[in-house]
Design a protein around this motif. Structure first.
Motif, PDB file in Angstrom:
ATOM      1  N   CYS A 191       0.842  -1.212   0.000  1.00 44.55           N
ATOM      2  CA  CYS A 191       0.000   0.000   0.000  1.00 44.55           C
ATOM      3  C   CYS A 191       0.872   1.256   0.000  1.00 44.55           C
ATOM      4  O   CYS A 191       0.541   2.254  -0.658  1.00 44.55           O
ATOM      5  CB  CYS A 191      -0.923   0.020   1.220  1.00 44.55           C
ATOM      6  SG  CYS A 191      -2.194  -1.256   1.192  1.00 44.55           S
ATOM      7  N   GLY A 265      -2.843  -0.900  -8.081  1.00 43.52           N
ATOM      8  CA  GLY A 265      -2.186  -1.303  -6.840  1.00 43.52           C
ATOM      9  C   GLY A 265      -0.852  -1.961  -7.133  1.00 43.52           C
ATOM     10  O   GLY A 265      -0.723  -2.717  -8.102  1.00 43.52           O
ATOM     11  N   SER A 273      -1.840  -4.831  -3.122  1.00 42.03           N
ATOM     12  CA  SER A 273      -2.631  -3.728  -2.589  1.00 42.03           C
ATOM     13  C   SER A 273      -3.672  -3.462  -3.667  1.00 42.03           C
ATOM     14  O   SER A 273      -3.473  -3.837  -4.820  1.00 42.03           O
ATOM     15  CB  SER A 273      -1.755  -2.508  -2.337  1.00 42.03           C
ATOM     16  OG  SER A 273      -1.162  -2.060  -3.548  1.00 42.03           O
ATOM     17  N   MET A 414      -4.578   2.455   3.895  1.00 37.42           N
ATOM     18  CA  MET A 414      -4.420   3.496   2.870  1.00 37.42           C
ATOM     19  C   MET A 414      -4.738   4.874   3.418  1.00 37.42           C
ATOM     20  O   MET A 414      -5.023   5.805   2.646  1.00 37.42           O
ATOM     21  CB  MET A 414      -5.290   3.169   1.665  1.00 37.42           C
ATOM     22  CG  MET A 414      -4.826   1.889   0.985  1.00 37.42           C
ATOM     23  SD  MET A 414      -5.618   1.590  -0.589  1.00 37.42           S
ATOM     24  CE  MET A 414      -4.382   0.509  -1.348  1.00 37.42           C
TER      25      MET A 414
END
Ligand code: GLY
Ligand code: MN
Ligand code: MN
Length: 430
Positions: A191, A265, A273, A414
């Motif tokens: 992330c 991601g 992610s 996040m």
């Protein structure tokens, strides 16, 4: 591998949990993925099968893991088979796991060359009644290709027809859905890399930029941070393209006045992610874009609060449906009659929000994880509401990855990725 070494204590723990769930007098087998060919002598970069990785940390083709908790011979309780390496292979392909390295990576003492598998496996099969096979029973799987695992299953069932067969899938679905602290750290790392990519493109996007140029910027940022790249094929969708849910062409020019949906991601160490942000191409939201955006953001924030231990998956989606219905009424996209006349199978809000709100996230982007039992702490879910209005060339989705915690609201992995209108505008106009 680009990622930093992972402590083998994670894989030791994972195996222990799997073995505790096995029936008496049984063994379990897990195979690597194949290397996929694309033509004459070319292939795609290797991607390890997530289950053998989860249970051993081995990130190499042609590997087999056998778990046999009740083996008479202690050396047969955990066995890892890797392909024999030699100087020739080292020169052409670089270093492969030797026996010492394989033990360091996995924490398994009994390492064998793959060429010993058939002989040793026959010995083990004489001691067991039941064999766990690793079939893919994921609720979203749609695989037509025969995998290395499938070939192994076919061959083994033909060779040992009188054994009993069990499914590894239900055990792994349960286990992989609840993450260890080390796994949450790896997902957090993925992330964080995604965050760096997003911040990079906020200074890059402007009218006239091509969607693939934005893809390239993400890719650059991911690779320089030890990611292998995208965790899934990225969606970089401007204007009307954002209303095509699986748009992956990423080949259009971003127009002044349009919004740009980014479902992108990074992966890190095989962990995913899964982020979505939607930004104005010219760096400034119109009043309408802002109104729809903030409606989606409110649904995301309120839905996130429901991801607590005890919540049932189906009930959660019903609640999110109610939130979305209220927002769509507020935006004038639905009226009261639409809602009064809606059918339970396809509620009115689905005209503008037609996909699910959450899925398990981890080694697979749409990860293994229980969906019919109450949510538990250390499960990782996405939260990803959206509103899609093709008539306005407008599609907005926001997506975070969160960890369910024992007490209070989930932990947002996040939380550092810009999402508020003012922050996005500020970062785009610096
Ligand atoms: N990026 C795939 C998904 O959001 O589920
Ligand atoms: Mn996504
Ligand atoms: Mn998702």
């Amino acid at each position: 591998m680009k990622y930093e070494a992972i402590s083998n204590s994670l894989f030791i723990k994972n195996r222990k949990k799997f073995m505790a769930a096995m029936k008496p007098k049984s063994l379990a087998v897990f195979n690597s993925n194949d290397i996929f060919t694309t033509g004459a002598d070319t292939s795609l970069p290797f991607h390890q099968h997530r289950n053998i990785f989860y249970l051993s940390g081995v990130d190499q083709e042609e590997s087999i893991l056998v778990l046999f908790p009740e083996a008479q011979n202690k050396a047969h309780r955990e066995l890892l088979f890797v392909k024999e390496t030699n100087d020739h292979i080292a020169i052409w392909e670089g270093e492969k796991l030797n026996k010492v390295r394989a033990t360091e990576v996995s924490g398994i003492a009994s390492i064998h060359w793959l060429s010993d598998f058939d002989r040793l496996f026959r010995e083990l099969m004489a001691e067991v009644q039941t064999v766990y096979l690793d079939t893919n029973e994921h609720y979203r799987q749609a695989v037509e290709m025969e995998t290395r695992e499938d070939r192994f299953i076919k061959k083994t069932k033909a060779k040992y027809p009188a054994h009993q067969w069990e499914r590894s899938y239900p055990i792994l679905e349960q286990l992989r859905g609840v993450k260890e602290a080390e796994e949450i750290d790896l997902i957090q790392k993925a992330c964080a890399i995604t965050n760096q990519g997003f911040r990079r493109i906020l200074g890059f996007v402007k009218p006239g930029v091509m969607e693939y140029e934005i893809e390239a910027e993400f890719s650059h940022e991911f690779l320089r941070n030890r990611s292998r790249g995208f965790a899934y094929t990225p969606i970089i969708a401007s204007g009307h393209n954002a209303c095509v849910l699986h748009y992956i062409e990423n080949n259009k020019s971003c127009k002044d006045g349009d919004m740009l949906l980014l479902d992108v991601g990074a992966e890190y160490a095989n962990y995913s992610s899964d982020m979505t942000r939607t930004i104005p191409v010219n760096g400034k939201f119109t009043a309408r874009q802002k109104a729809v955006y903030q409606a989606v953001q409110r649904v995301k924030d309120e839905a996130t609060k429901l991801l607590v231990p005890g919540t049932m998956w189906d009930a959660y989606h019903l609640e999110v449906g109610k939130m979305m219905t209220a927002e769509l009424l507020g935006l004038g996209l639905l009226d009261k009659a639409d809602v009064q006349n809606e059918s339970a199978d396809w509620p009115a809000y689905k005209k503008y929000f037609m996909h699910g709100t959450s899925h398990h996230m981890g080694l697979d982007t749409h990860d293994y994880g229980a969906l019919k039992t109450p949510m538990q702490s250390n499960m990782v879910y996405t939260v990803e509401p959206g509103i899609y209005i093709p008539a306005e060339n407008l599609g907005i989705r926001l997506e975070d990855d969160v960890v369910i915690q024992d007490k209070g609201e989930p932990f947002n992995l996040m939380a550092d990725i810009p999402v508020d209108v003012e922050e996005i505008e500020d970062l785009m106009n610096r």
